[in-house]
Scaffold this motif. Structure first.
Motif, mmCIF file in Angstrom:
data_model
loop_
_atom_site.group_PDB
_atom_site.id
_atom_site.type_symbol
_atom_site.label_atom_id
_atom_site.label_comp_id
_atom_site.label_asym_id
_atom_site.label_seq_id
_atom_site.Cartn_x
_atom_site.Cartn_y
_atom_site.Cartn_z
ATOM 1 N N ASN A 102 15.114 2.276 -9.060
ATOM 2 C CA ASN A 102 16.484 1.287 -9.083
ATOM 3 C C ASN A 102 16.358 0.205 -8.122
ATOM 4 N N ASP A 103 17.428 -0.581 -8.259
ATOM 5 C CA ASP A 103 17.448 -1.694 -7.384
ATOM 6 C C ASP A 103 17.155 -1.542 -6.005
ATOM 7 N N GLY A 104 17.462 -0.362 -5.400
ATOM 8 C CA GLY A 104 17.063 -0.025 -3.770
ATOM 9 C C GLY A 104 16.220 1.136 -3.672
ATOM 10 N N THR A 105 15.340 1.448 -4.639
ATOM 11 C CA THR A 105 14.366 2.407 -4.308
ATOM 12 C C THR A 105 12.952 2.014 -5.122
ATOM 13 N N ILE A 106 12.173 2.158 -4.360
ATOM 14 C CA ILE A 106 10.486 1.843 -4.950
ATOM 15 C C ILE A 106 9.778 3.065 -4.730
ATOM 16 N N THR A 107 9.014 3.444 -5.582
ATOM 17 C CA THR A 107 8.032 4.439 -5.383
ATOM 18 C C THR A 107 6.710 3.979 -5.552
ATOM 19 N N LEU A 108 5.862 4.274 -4.651
ATOM 20 C CA LEU A 108 4.398 3.903 -5.056
ATOM 21 C C LEU A 108 3.302 4.968 -4.908
ATOM 22 N N LEU A 109 2.431 5.071 -5.699
ATOM 23 C CA LEU A 109 1.375 5.919 -6.004
ATOM 24 C C LEU A 109 -0.298 5.407 -5.409
ATOM 25 N N GLY A 110 -0.586 6.090 -4.260
ATOM 26 C CA GLY A 110 -1.679 5.541 -3.897
ATOM 27 C C GLY A 110 -2.943 6.707 -3.895
ATOM 28 N N LEU A 111 -4.051 6.847 -3.049
ATOM 29 C CA LEU A 111 -4.902 7.705 -3.017
ATOM 30 C C LEU A 111 -4.512 8.683 -2.065
ATOM 31 N N LYS A 112 -3.874 8.457 -1.028
ATOM 32 C CA LYS A 112 -3.381 9.306 -0.235
ATOM 33 C C LYS A 112 -2.193 10.144 -0.371
ATOM 34 N N GLY A 113 -1.172 9.465 -1.285
ATOM 35 C CA GLY A 113 -0.068 9.937 -1.673
ATOM 36 C C GLY A 113 0.761 9.360 -2.514
ATOM 37 N N MET A 114 2.122 9.875 -2.844
ATOM 38 C CA MET A 114 3.202 9.240 -3.573
ATOM 39 C C MET A 114 4.355 9.027 -2.572
ATOM 40 N N TYR A 115 4.890 7.881 -2.450
ATOM 41 C CA TYR A 115 5.671 7.552 -1.342
ATOM 42 C C TYR A 115 7.231 7.013 -2.067
ATOM 43 N N ALA A 161 6.404 -13.531 1.376
ATOM 44 C CA ALA A 161 6.439 -12.208 1.128
ATOM 45 C C ALA A 161 6.313 -11.226 2.046
ATOM 46 N N THR A 162 7.249 -10.266 2.279
ATOM 47 C CA THR A 162 7.271 -9.298 3.484
ATOM 48 C C THR A 162 6.613 -8.109 3.186
ATOM 49 N N LYS A 163 5.770 -7.705 4.283
ATOM 50 C CA LYS A 163 5.013 -6.635 4.434
ATOM 51 C C LYS A 163 5.954 -5.324 4.275
ATOM 52 N N LEU A 164 5.777 -4.323 3.392
ATOM 53 C CA LEU A 164 6.902 -3.133 3.393
ATOM 54 C C LEU A 164 6.051 -1.951 4.247
ATOM 55 N N THR A 165 4.983 -1.836 3.942
ATOM 56 C CA THR A 165 4.120 -0.395 4.413
ATOM 57 C C THR A 165 3.001 -0.919 5.368
ATOM 58 N N ALA A 166 2.549 0.081 6.125
ATOM 59 C CA ALA A 166 1.629 0.203 6.959
ATOM 60 C C ALA A 166 0.544 1.379 6.536
ATOM 61 N N LEU A 167 0.428 1.697 5.587
ATOM 62 C CA LEU A 167 -0.298 3.062 4.911
ATOM 63 C C LEU A 167 -1.642 2.996 4.851
ATOM 64 N N SER A 168 -2.516 1.707 4.771
ATOM 65 C CA SER A 168 -3.626 1.548 4.374
ATOM 66 C C SER A 168 -4.228 2.391 3.235
ATOM 67 N N GLU A 169 -3.564 2.100 2.166
ATOM 68 C CA GLU A 169 -3.753 3.138 1.075
ATOM 69 C C GLU A 169 -4.962 2.243 0.339
ATOM 70 N N ASP A 170 -5.224 2.846 -0.745
ATOM 71 C CA ASP A 170 -6.480 2.293 -1.711
ATOM 72 C C ASP A 170 -5.687 2.076 -3.059
ATOM 73 N N GLN A 171 -5.492 0.770 -3.281
ATOM 74 C CA GLN A 171 -4.832 0.280 -4.578
ATOM 75 C C GLN A 171 -3.575 0.830 -4.970
ATOM 76 N N PRO A 172 -2.549 0.995 -4.035
ATOM 77 C CA PRO A 172 -1.378 1.529 -4.611
ATOM 78 C C PRO A 172 -0.605 0.914 -5.624
ATOM 79 N N HIS A 173 0.213 1.459 -6.620
ATOM 80 C CA HIS A 173 0.704 1.075 -7.765
ATOM 81 C C HIS A 173 2.356 1.412 -7.600
ATOM 82 N N PRO A 174 3.228 0.105 -7.238
ATOM 83 C CA PRO A 174 4.477 0.431 -6.996
ATOM 84 C C PRO A 174 5.353 0.381 -8.522
ATOM 85 N N VAL A 175 6.511 0.767 -8.420
ATOM 86 C CA VAL A 175 7.494 1.049 -9.433
ATOM 87 C C VAL A 175 8.836 1.089 -9.047
ATOM 88 N N TRP A 176 9.744 0.292 -9.787
ATOM 89 C CA TRP A 176 11.194 -0.017 -9.075
ATOM 90 C C TRP A 176 11.823 1.518 -9.860
#
Length: 138
Positions: free
Chosen positions: A94-107, A77-92
């Motif tokens: 498309n094949d090249g874009t991931i969005t994640l939702l955490g306590l601090k923000g959506m990225y 596995a490769t670490k993609l972020t350095a956000l120190s989020e609280d249980q972020p939830h990722p979703v694809w």
């Protein structure tokens, strides 16, 4: 993976906790959030806090969590972020874009065809306490 075969992608002892695995639309990658195995927190350095010997923040909910990605066929596995989020939830998206939702923000994060992060994560909205995302293409 076809044929209904099961395969362990991440050994149980690798991360203290994992959450929200998501398979890319092309079936090539799996993205998931996990508590940092080494427990490090990405914090901004504050000179005044350092000078006055103020204690560092204590985290009670087992944060920090980060986003990781690995080939669906297995591997490291490769670490993609350095956000120190609280249980972020990722979703694809498309094949090249991931969005994640955490306590601090959506990225959003952009991933190239070889599974490498392109640029850095971009904050696109406010976060929520322990929410999830769902995306269905038209």
């Amino acid at each position: 993976m076809g044929g209904g075969q099961r395969k362990v992608l991440v050994e149980g002892h690798k991360y203290p906790q994992m959450y929200g695995p998501s398979l890319s639309p092309n079936g090539k990658w799996v993205v998931f959030s996990a508590i940092n195995p080494d427990g490090t927190v990405q914090e901004e350095t504050n000179f005044l806090d350092w000078l006055l010997f103020r204690p560092k923040t204590a985290y009670a909910h087992e944060v920090p969590w980060e986003l990781y990605m690995m080939p669906a066929s297995g591997g490291e596995a490769t670490k993609l972020t350095a956000l120190s989020e609280d249980q972020p939830h990722p979703v694809w998206l498309n094949d090249g874009t991931i969005t994640l939702l955490g306590l601090k923000g959506m990225y959003t994060l952009n991933i190239d065809g070889n599974g490498k992060l392109v640029g850095t994560s971009t904050r696109v909205g406010d976060g929520v306490r322990h929410g999830t995302l769902t995306w269905r293409s038209p």
